[in-house]
Motif scaffolding. Structure first.
Motif, PDB file in Angstrom:
ATOM      1  N   GLU A  50       0.828  -1.213   0.000  1.00 17.72           N
ATOM      2  CA  GLU A  50       0.000   0.000   0.000  1.00 17.72           C
ATOM      3  C   GLU A  50       0.857   1.257   0.000  1.00 17.72           C
ATOM      4  N   GLU A  51       1.922   1.265   0.808  1.00 13.06           N
ATOM      5  CA  GLU A  51       2.798   2.439   0.847  1.00 13.06           C
ATOM      6  C   GLU A  51       3.474   2.662  -0.501  1.00 13.06           C
ATOM      7  N   GLU A  52       3.820   1.584  -1.186  1.00  5.74           N
ATOM      8  CA  GLU A  52       4.410   1.708  -2.527  1.00  5.74           C
ATOM      9  C   GLU A  52       3.400   2.326  -3.496  1.00  5.74           C
ATOM     10  N   GLN A  53       2.149   1.871  -3.440  1.00  5.95           N
ATOM     11  CA  GLN A  53       1.101   2.435  -4.301  1.00  5.95           C
ATOM     12  C   GLN A  53       0.912   3.927  -4.002  1.00  5.95           C
ATOM     13  N   ILE A  54       0.889   4.282  -2.738  1.00  2.00           N
ATOM     14  CA  ILE A  54       0.685   5.675  -2.332  1.00  2.00           C
ATOM     15  C   ILE A  54       1.856   6.529  -2.782  1.00  2.00           C
ATOM     16  N   GLU A  55       3.071   6.043  -2.621  1.00  2.00           N
ATOM     17  CA  GLU A  55       4.253   6.800  -3.045  1.00  2.00           C
ATOM     18  C   GLU A  55       4.269   7.012  -4.556  1.00  2.00           C
ATOM     19  N   LYS A  56       3.807   6.037  -5.329  1.00  2.00           N
ATOM     20  CA  LYS A  56       3.697   6.203  -6.786  1.00  2.00           C
ATOM     21  C   LYS A  56       2.659   7.270  -7.118  1.00  2.00           C
ATOM     22  N   LEU A  57       1.531   7.254  -6.409  1.00  2.00           N
ATOM     23  CA  LEU A  57       0.483   8.258  -6.613  1.00  2.00           C
ATOM     24  C   LEU A  57       1.024   9.656  -6.323  1.00  2.00           C
ATOM     25  N   SER A 101     -15.315  13.665   1.924  1.00  2.00           N
ATOM     26  CA  SER A 101     -15.638  12.726   0.858  1.00  2.00           C
ATOM     27  C   SER A 101     -14.544  11.677   0.820  1.00  2.00           C
ATOM     28  N   VAL A 102     -14.857  10.526   0.211  1.00  2.00           N
ATOM     29  CA  VAL A 102     -13.916   9.407   0.185  1.00  2.00           C
ATOM     30  C   VAL A 102     -13.782   8.893  -1.240  1.00  2.00           C
ATOM     31  N   LYS A 103     -12.517   8.670  -1.672  1.00  2.00           N
ATOM     32  CA  LYS A 103     -12.217   8.077  -2.978  1.00  2.00           C
ATOM     33  C   LYS A 103     -11.229   6.941  -2.760  1.00  2.00           C
ATOM     34  N   ASP A 104     -11.143   6.068  -3.766  1.00  2.00           N
ATOM     35  CA  ASP A 104     -10.083   5.069  -3.710  1.00  2.00           C
ATOM     36  C   ASP A 104      -8.815   5.676  -4.306  1.00  2.00           C
ATOM     37  N   LEU A 105      -7.731   4.928  -4.344  1.00  2.00           N
ATOM     38  CA  LEU A 105      -6.457   5.474  -4.838  1.00  2.00           C
ATOM     39  C   LEU A 105      -6.483   5.804  -6.328  1.00  2.00           C
ATOM     40  N   PRO A 150      -3.471   4.753   4.362  1.00  2.00           N
ATOM     41  CA  PRO A 150      -3.361   3.315   4.082  1.00  2.00           C
ATOM     42  C   PRO A 150      -4.506   2.603   4.801  1.00  2.00           C
ATOM     43  N   SER A 151      -4.819   1.402   4.401  1.00  2.00           N
ATOM     44  CA  SER A 151      -6.009   0.725   4.932  1.00  2.00           C
ATOM     45  C   SER A 151      -5.988   0.573   6.448  1.00  2.00           C
ATOM     46  N   PRO A 169      -6.962   1.220   0.847  1.00  2.00           N
ATOM     47  CA  PRO A 169      -6.454   2.552   1.166  1.00  2.00           C
ATOM     48  C   PRO A 169      -7.373   3.595   0.537  1.00  2.00           C
ATOM     49  N   ILE A 170      -7.524   4.744   1.181  1.00  2.00           N
ATOM     50  CA  ILE A 170      -8.477   5.740   0.690  1.00  2.00           C
ATOM     51  C   ILE A 170      -7.866   7.140   0.651  1.00  2.00           C
ATOM     52  N   ILE A 171      -8.481   7.975  -0.180  1.00  2.00           N
ATOM     53  CA  ILE A 171      -8.177   9.400  -0.242  1.00  2.00           C
ATOM     54  C   ILE A 171      -9.407  10.108   0.314  1.00  2.00           C
ATOM     55  N   THR A 172      -9.202  10.947   1.301  1.00  2.00           N
ATOM     56  CA  THR A 172     -10.312  11.640   1.953  1.00  2.00           C
ATOM     57  C   THR A 172     -10.061  13.136   1.929  1.00  2.00           C
ATOM     58  N   GLN A 173     -11.013  13.884   1.350  1.00  2.00           N
ATOM     59  CA  GLN A 173     -10.930  15.348   1.363  1.00  2.00           C
ATOM     60  C   GLN A 173     -11.827  15.850   2.476  1.00  2.00           C
ATOM     61  N   VAL A 174     -11.242  16.604   3.408  1.00  2.00           N
ATOM     62  CA  VAL A 174     -11.953  17.049   4.609  1.00  2.00           C
ATOM     63  C   VAL A 174     -11.979  18.567   4.661  1.00  2.00           C
ATOM     64  N   THR A 175     -13.143  19.133   4.921  1.00  2.00           N
ATOM     65  CA  THR A 175     -13.287  20.561   5.156  1.00  2.00           C
ATOM     66  C   THR A 175     -13.734  20.747   6.594  1.00  2.00           C
TER      67      THR A 175
END
Length: 185
Positions: A50-57, A101-105, A150-151, A169-175
């Motif tokens: 997961e960390e490898e995927q996130i670092e690539k992103l 809101s929540v998105k996947d990688l 990460p998950s 693992p998720i991407i979350t945008q928070v206001t």
């Protein structure tokens, strides 16, 4: 006489059949710690993947400046507070009001901001997934931050039992709209 002999035989049988120390029961099967060790290795491999995927992103996204938190997730500011009076972040017991809101990688929406109603949350006094709990403590009022969790910092092995599956693992945008400080500090 027969009765005496019968009593004597019963008495002898009772004395001989009694043991002074009980015999320990042995387990049917014996296990080593191999299951736990295998589980630890699987989890380490999952976190590394997961960390490898996130670092690539992060490497592909040159338009944002990512910050690695000490809590094991990454984030960047979409809008940062420029108000010099707005310097406080929420602390234990403070009540925050926020949207997220929540998105996947891959950027696919899981929950849009409209699907999740505005939340009120007392810092560290209520249930919220670990990454968001820690992320809110980094924010100031009127800021929008995008977190990559990460998950194990998001919903982990169980998911949210709705749209988020196992080990996602998720991407979350928070206001963060407001912080109401606890008066009994």
């Amino acid at each position: 006489m027969i009765q005496r002999a019968l009593y004597l035989i019963l008495l002898l049988a009772a004395v001989v059949s009694c043991k002074t120390t009980p015999e320990a029961r042995r387990p049917v099967t014996q296990r080593s710690g191999s299951f736990i060790n295998e589980s630890i290795e699987r989890n380490k491999a999952l976190v590394a993947k997961e960390e490898e995927q996130i670092e690539k992103l992060i490497a592909r996204d040159s338009s944002n400046t990512y910050i690695a938190s000490s809590n094991g997730f990454w984030y960047y500011y979409n809008s940062k507070s420029t108000d010099s009076l707005n310097v406080e972040t929420p602390e234990f017991g403070d009540v925050v009001r926020f949207d997220y809101s929540v998105k996947d990688l891959y950027g696919t929406d899981i929950y849009t901001e409209g699907e999740i109603p505005t939340k009120r949350y007392a810092i560290d006094k209520e249930e919220l997934f670990q990454g968001l709990r820690e992320g809110l403590k980094l924010m100031k009022a009127n800021e929008t931050v995008t977190f990559i969790f990460p998950s194990h910092k998001a919903f982990g092995y169980y998911g949210d039992k709705n749209k988020i599956g196992t080990n996602v693992p998720i991407i979350t945008q928070v206001t963060l709209h407001s912080i109401t400080h606890e008066t009994n500090k």
